[in-house]
Design a protein around this motif. Structure first.
Motif, PDB file in Angstrom:
ATOM      1  N   ILE A  72     -24.462  -5.898  11.431  1.00  0.00           N
ATOM      2  CA  ILE A  72     -25.653  -5.916  12.289  1.00  0.00           C
ATOM      3  C   ILE A  72     -25.292  -5.382  13.665  1.00  0.00           C
ATOM      4  O   ILE A  72     -24.348  -5.857  14.301  1.00  0.00           O
ATOM      5  N   ALA A  94     -25.349 -11.729   7.947  1.00  0.00           N
ATOM      6  CA  ALA A  94     -23.962 -11.386   8.256  1.00  0.00           C
ATOM      7  C   ALA A  94     -23.002 -12.123   7.326  1.00  0.00           C
ATOM      8  O   ALA A  94     -22.021 -11.548   6.837  1.00  0.00           O
ATOM      9  N   CYS A 132     -23.202 -12.963  18.715  1.00  0.00           N
ATOM     10  CA  CYS A 132     -22.387 -11.783  18.398  1.00  0.00           C
ATOM     11  C   CYS A 132     -20.909 -12.103  18.229  1.00  0.00           C
ATOM     12  O   CYS A 132     -20.352 -12.955  18.923  1.00  0.00           O
ATOM     13  N   ILE A 186     -21.537  -9.082  13.527  1.00  0.00           N
ATOM     14  CA  ILE A 186     -22.728  -8.933  14.380  1.00  0.00           C
ATOM     15  C   ILE A 186     -22.263  -8.411  15.730  1.00  0.00           C
ATOM     16  O   ILE A 186     -21.430  -9.039  16.391  1.00  0.00           O
TER      17      ILE A 186
END
Length: 245
Positions: free
Chosen positions: A186, A180, A200, A30
């Motif tokens: 992503i 994910a 993230c 991510i």
């Protein structure tokens, strides 16, 4: 298996907005794309999506560009735009069916996949509604549902949390983590840095079309020479550097 961006120059009317952008995203990661308005984030997303042709360089999924095989490339990507794009003459159910056709998914399979998402976002009673009856938040949820029922291995999202209520933000964040974990790459833009920091694996810091930093927060601290900085601090420093140019 990656999304690979190499030596990318891209923009409009031969004027480059993006300048020599290089990065890769592995499936299952991510990544947050961070930058001021006008930094080139939307241009980058549109180039990855194939809506803008690169002026130089390449964008490839598993070594294949959109020129090599348009259909395979497109079916590997699902997109959630900042502003929902819905067809006023189609019901919610018909939007799901249209998405299924676009990704070669049997309609019954698409509806099975959509069912828990519709319940989660409290849209399961609205299958026969037209977009004119939806609020902005409901329209955004329709876009999320349509993207998440696909088999796309890359999910591109522009400002995903705009228009969503706090419960929907929590649920959507959890869905992104699940996707994910299942191997979806992503990439999303956001100004909600608190969520990005929690969600993230790493970040791309874009300023005036140039990637001036990339990595996790620890790596960004080293790149910006700010050993104790938060993501917010790094963003502010990037902003101040841009204003000083």
């Amino acid at each position: 298996m990656t999304l690979q961006v190499d030596n990318l120059f891209s923009g409009y009317r031969q004027v480059p907005v993006l300048k020599d952008v290089n990065f890769s995203i592995k499936f299952g990661e991510i990544v947050g794309l961070i930058g001021l308005n006008g930094a080139g984030k939307s241009t980058l997303l549109k180039t990855i999506l194939g809506l803008i042709e690169p002026q130089q360089g390449s964008v490839k999924i598993n070594g294949q560009s959109i020129v090599d095989n348009h259909k395979d490339y497109a079916q590997n990507i699902a997109y959630i735009p900042e502003t929902p794009i819905l067809y006023e003459e189609l019901t919610l159910k018909e939007h799901i069916e249209m998405t299924a056709l676009g990704y070669n998914i049997p309609v019954d399979v698409a509806m099975q996949r959509a069912e828990p998402l519709l319940k989660m976002f409290r849209l399961d009673k609205n299958l026969n509604w037209f977009p004119t009856h939806f609020s902005k938040g409901m329209k955004q949820k329709v876009m999320v549902v349509c993207a998440l029922i696909t088999d796309a291995k890359i999910l591109i999202i522009d400002e995903p949390f705009l228009g969503l209520d706090p419960i929907a933000i929590r649920d959507f964040t959890n869905l992104l983590k699940e996707r994910a974990a299942d191997g979806t790459a992503i990439l999303f833009t956001t100004h909600v840095l608190s969520i990005a920091d929690e969600l993230c694996d790493y970040f791309l810091m874009l300023r005036a079309g140039v990637l001036i930093g990339q990595g996790n927060v620890s790596e960004l601290r080293e790149q910006f020479m700010m050993p104790e900085a938060s993501l917010d601090d790094i963003y502010i420093a990037m902003t101040e550097q841009e204003e000083a140019l």
